[in-house]
Design an enzyme around this catalytic site. Structure first.
Site, PDB file in Angstrom:
ATOM      1  N   LEU A  67      -3.829  -0.257   7.862  1.00 41.08           N
ATOM      2  CA  LEU A  67      -2.549   0.429   7.736  1.00 41.08           C
ATOM      3  C   LEU A  67      -2.887   1.891   7.520  1.00 41.08           C
ATOM      4  O   LEU A  67      -3.682   2.227   6.640  1.00 41.08           O
ATOM      5  CB  LEU A  67      -1.743  -0.128   6.562  1.00 41.08           C
ATOM      6  CG  LEU A  67      -0.274   0.315   6.436  1.00 41.08           C
ATOM      7  CD1 LEU A  67       0.491  -0.007   7.708  1.00 41.08           C
ATOM      8  CD2 LEU A  67       0.387  -0.352   5.244  1.00 41.08           C
ATOM      9  N   ASP A  68      -2.320   2.767   8.335  1.00 42.61           N
ATOM     10  CA  ASP A  68      -2.693   4.177   8.329  1.00 42.61           C
ATOM     11  C   ASP A  68      -2.659   4.795   6.939  1.00 42.61           C
ATOM     12  O   ASP A  68      -1.851   4.418   6.084  1.00 42.61           O
ATOM     13  CB  ASP A  68      -1.742   4.983   9.230  1.00 42.61           C
ATOM     14  CG  ASP A  68      -1.827   4.553  10.690  1.00 42.61           C
ATOM     15  OD1 ASP A  68      -2.863   3.990  11.066  1.00 42.61           O
ATOM     16  OD2 ASP A  68      -0.853   4.783  11.420  1.00 42.61           O
ATOM     17  N   TYR A  69      -3.498   5.787   6.748  1.00 38.99           N
ATOM     18  CA  TYR A  69      -3.570   6.538   5.488  1.00 38.99           C
ATOM     19  C   TYR A  69      -2.204   7.095   5.104  1.00 38.99           C
ATOM     20  O   TYR A  69      -1.810   7.057   3.935  1.00 38.99           O
ATOM     21  CB  TYR A  69      -4.580   7.682   5.659  1.00 38.99           C
ATOM     22  CG  TYR A  69      -4.699   8.611   4.476  1.00 38.99           C
ATOM     23  CD1 TYR A  69      -5.462   8.259   3.360  1.00 38.99           C
ATOM     24  CD2 TYR A  69      -4.069   9.851   4.474  1.00 38.99           C
ATOM     25  CE1 TYR A  69      -5.578   9.115   2.270  1.00 38.99           C
ATOM     26  CE2 TYR A  69      -4.180  10.716   3.395  1.00 38.99           C
ATOM     27  CZ  TYR A  69      -4.939  10.342   2.292  1.00 38.99           C
ATOM     28  OH  TYR A  69      -5.051  11.191   1.217  1.00 38.99           O
ATOM     29  N   SER A 112       0.721   5.961   6.028  1.00 32.81           N
ATOM     30  CA  SER A 112       1.766   4.944   6.040  1.00 32.81           C
ATOM     31  C   SER A 112       1.715   4.100   4.775  1.00 32.81           C
ATOM     32  O   SER A 112       0.714   4.073   4.063  1.00 32.81           O
ATOM     33  CB  SER A 112       1.611   4.036   7.266  1.00 32.81           C
ATOM     34  OG  SER A 112       1.649   4.798   8.464  1.00 32.81           O
ATOM     35  N   LYS A 161       0.830  -1.204   0.000  1.00 31.26           N
ATOM     36  CA  LYS A 161       0.000   0.000   0.000  1.00 31.26           C
ATOM     37  C   LYS A 161       0.863   1.251   0.000  1.00 31.26           C
ATOM     38  O   LYS A 161       1.725   1.415   0.853  1.00 31.26           O
ATOM     39  CB  LYS A 161      -0.906   0.018   1.231  1.00 31.26           C
ATOM     40  CG  LYS A 161      -1.891   1.194   1.243  1.00 31.26           C
ATOM     41  CD  LYS A 161      -2.591   1.328   2.564  1.00 31.26           C
ATOM     42  CE  LYS A 161      -1.867   2.243   3.525  1.00 31.26           C
ATOM     43  NZ  LYS A 161      -1.828   3.664   3.099  1.00 31.26           N
TER      44      LYS A 161
END
Length: 260
Positions: free
Chosen positions: A103-105, A107, A69
């Site tokens: 998973l954080d925006y 990251s 990502k």
């Protein structure tokens, strides 16, 4: 007849816990009637079961996808703020898959997506504590005390984080920042960022490099691949073992970095 949450999980709609949330929110109907009771049972082969008005059906094939990502994508199927989602990167995937965990925006890094609800539920359950490794580029140079605090656990929201493995990968220009390799065994909201901020070294960039046994340095941001049969078997074997029964794997620098 099976419980609705199990039917939704087997259909790849969501994990069992997430399916319970869908039911509680009144987003699931059976034969035209909204269902909110957790013990409700149905027959997937006979009943008309819908989520948000969309009829569910058992997936033809199980999919296990590893995605790198990029930053700037949300780890959900849809976003109320209309930000790009990880599904926008999976062209050609027709099955109803969803991310396992978040998973954080801001990251980047590895993210597992699947329509195997049983596996997803197991991997995200706190009892199993699947390891996740991150490379965190932080401001400043953490001293020995800060590193030890990260390893022993940081109080967040009134509860200390589980012990983590922490290693220094390398220093940046003029010691303004370093890269820490951090392995955690729980998935609290923005956990690594909050841990580093708590010791006075905010994260500049964060990349997840490993999920349990899954690791692929060749997978570039925005690209994805199917898991190999061996990876799937290994992942299921790991998920079947509780955290206490597994040997602890210490954090270490990537092989290429160690060779320099």
């Amino acid at each position: 007849m099976q419980r609705l949450q199990k039917i939704l999980s087997q259909a790849g709609v969501a994990s069992r816990r997430a399916a319970e949330t869908l039911i509680a929110e009144g987003r699931v109907s059976v034969n035209g009637s909204v269902v909110r009771e957790m013990g409700t049972k149905a027959d997937a082969g006979v009943d008309d079961i819908r989520v948000d008005g969309r009829r569910i059906k058992a997936p033809q094939t199980l999919r296990y996808i590893l995605l790198h990502k990029p930053a700037g994508y949300v780890s959900t199927r849809a976003d109320p703020q209309r930000r790009p989602t990880v599904l926008d990167l999976l062209q050609g995937v027709r099955e109803y898959i969803y991310p396992v965990g978040r998973l954080d925006y801001d990251s980047e890094g590895l993210l597992l997506l699947t329509n195997d609800g049983e596996l997803a539920a197991t991997l995200t359950h706190p009892r199993h504590g699947v390891e996740r490794t991150y490379e965190a580029q932080v401001t400043g140079m953490p001293d020995a005390e800060a590193l030890e605090r990260l390893r022993k656990g940081i109080p967040l929201d009134g509860r200390r984080t589980l012990p983590a493995d922490v290693a220094v990968l390398n220093r940046g220009r003029g010691d303004r920042y370093v890269v820490l390799v951090i392995t955690i065994r729980e998935g609290r909201n923005r956990q690594v960022r909050r841990m580093c901020e708590a010791v006075g070294h905010p994260v500049r960039t964060l990349t997840r490099t490993r999920i349990g046994p899954l690791e692929d340095r060749r997978l570039k941001p925005g690209r994805w691949r199917e898991l190999t049969p061996q990876e799937i078997r290994t992942l299921k074997t790991l998920a079947a073992r509780p955290l206490a029964a597994r040997p602890r794997r210490a954090a270490r620098a990537p092989r290429a970095a160690r060779a320099r």
